[in-house]
Scaffold this motif. Structure first.
Motif, mmCIF file in Angstrom:
data_model
loop_
_atom_site.group_PDB
_atom_site.id
_atom_site.type_symbol
_atom_site.label_atom_id
_atom_site.label_comp_id
_atom_site.label_asym_id
_atom_site.label_seq_id
_atom_site.Cartn_x
_atom_site.Cartn_y
_atom_site.Cartn_z
ATOM 1 N N PHE A 165 -1.807 -6.466 -4.226
ATOM 2 C CA PHE A 165 -0.689 -6.689 -3.170
ATOM 3 C C PHE A 165 -0.783 -5.905 -1.944
ATOM 4 C CE2 PHE A 165 3.455 -6.839 -1.409
ATOM 5 C CZ PHE A 165 3.554 -8.301 -1.055
ATOM 6 N N ALA A 166 -0.773 -4.478 -2.147
ATOM 7 C CA ALA A 166 -0.934 -3.498 -1.223
ATOM 8 C C ALA A 166 -2.150 -3.675 -0.358
ATOM 9 C CB ALA A 166 -0.824 -2.112 -1.937
ATOM 10 N N ALA A 167 -2.999 -3.971 -0.904
ATOM 11 C CA ALA A 167 -4.682 -3.954 -0.358
ATOM 12 C C ALA A 167 -4.306 -5.381 0.448
ATOM 13 C CB ALA A 167 -5.742 -4.079 -1.097
ATOM 14 N N ILE A 168 -3.740 -6.352 0.155
ATOM 15 C CA ILE A 168 -3.671 -7.546 1.178
ATOM 16 C C ILE A 168 -2.559 -7.305 2.047
ATOM 17 C CG2 ILE A 168 -2.799 -10.115 0.938
ATOM 18 C CD1 ILE A 168 -3.922 -10.226 -1.569
ATOM 19 N N VAL A 169 -1.395 -6.671 1.724
ATOM 20 C CA VAL A 169 -0.817 -6.334 2.904
ATOM 21 C C VAL A 169 -1.119 -5.300 4.030
ATOM 22 C CG1 VAL A 169 1.559 -5.067 3.492
ATOM 23 C CG2 VAL A 169 1.397 -6.859 1.596
ATOM 24 N N ALA A 170 -2.241 -4.488 3.729
ATOM 25 C CA ALA A 170 -2.656 -3.331 4.516
ATOM 26 C C ALA A 170 -3.926 -4.058 5.269
ATOM 27 C CB ALA A 170 -3.233 -2.411 3.731
ATOM 28 N N LEU A 171 -4.567 -5.166 4.791
ATOM 29 C CA LEU A 171 -5.407 -5.985 5.461
ATOM 30 C C LEU A 171 -4.869 -6.736 6.672
ATOM 31 C CD1 LEU A 171 -8.468 -6.769 5.842
ATOM 32 C CD2 LEU A 171 -7.795 -8.580 4.304
ATOM 33 N N TRP A 172 -3.689 -7.528 6.198
ATOM 34 C CA TRP A 172 -2.824 -8.204 7.133
ATOM 35 C C TRP A 172 -2.300 -7.394 8.457
ATOM 36 C CZ3 TRP A 172 2.568 -8.104 7.887
ATOM 37 C CH2 TRP A 172 2.926 -9.340 8.774
ATOM 38 N N THR A 173 -1.747 -6.255 7.966
ATOM 39 C CA THR A 173 -1.173 -5.284 8.883
ATOM 40 C C THR A 173 -2.358 -4.826 9.759
ATOM 41 O OG1 THR A 173 0.584 -4.667 7.218
ATOM 42 C CG2 THR A 173 0.426 -3.276 9.216
ATOM 43 N N SER A 174 -3.460 -4.404 9.411
ATOM 44 C CA SER A 174 -4.434 -4.012 10.333
ATOM 45 C C SER A 174 -4.907 -4.766 11.307
ATOM 46 C CB SER A 174 -5.439 -3.098 9.592
ATOM 47 O OG SER A 174 -5.991 -4.063 8.651
ATOM 48 N N THR A 175 -5.028 -6.111 10.702
ATOM 49 C CA THR A 175 -5.513 -7.336 11.533
ATOM 50 C C THR A 175 -4.650 -7.626 12.728
ATOM 51 O OG1 THR A 175 -6.404 -8.266 9.782
ATOM 52 C CG2 THR A 175 -6.276 -9.709 11.608
#
Length: 144
Positions: free
Chosen positions: A80-90
């Motif tokens: 979940f943290a990886a998905i949130v980090a990807l979304w945030t960076s995008t």
């Protein structure tokens, strides 16, 4: 047995077409439709290939999931943290790209850094040898 339906233009359906790398083999393809839209129906036959990277990723994830009995909550949280980090960076990159002057400044900085790197490491032979020594030293530190 798998089947696939796609819409392709008729010139793309040519078989036994010669290219630089060889010829395309004849595939069991049937198509229906008019001149603008063609529906392509492809059925896969034969043995499954286990060398596919997606299958190996799924198998490795299943192995990690099966081995971790007590840490599954942590694995779910990490995913979940990886998905949130990807979304945030995008989203952060898209916001920076929308600012009027920042993309141009970053592009100029990238061009200047590239020119400096070429002048510092690639232009003269002793500097290239120094770069190779730095790369080999870094690789030996990483791989042991």
């Amino acid at each position: 047995m798998a089947s696939l339906t796609a819409h392709m233009l008729p010139p793309l359906l040519l078989q036994d077409r010669k290219t630089l790398f060889g010829t395309y083999p004849k595939l069991p393809v049937s198509y229906t439709g008019g001149r603008r839209n063609c529906a392509v129906f492809v059925k896969a036959t034969g043995d499954r290939s286990e060398s596919s990277s997606s299958l190996s990723i799924v198998k490795s994830v299943r192995n990690v999931w099966d081995k971790s009995d007590e840490d599954r909550v942590g694995l779910i949280g990490l995913g979940f943290a990886a998905i949130v980090a990807l979304w945030t960076s995008t989203n952060l990159i898209s916001v920076i790209d929308k600012l009027p002057i920042i993309p141009n400044v970053l592009e100029i900085i990238g061009i200047l850094f590239s020119l400096w790197f070429i002048y510092r490491y690639l232009l003269f032979k002793p500097d290239r040898e120094e770069l190779f020594q730095i790369i080999n030293k870094s690789l030996s530190q990483i791989f042991g």
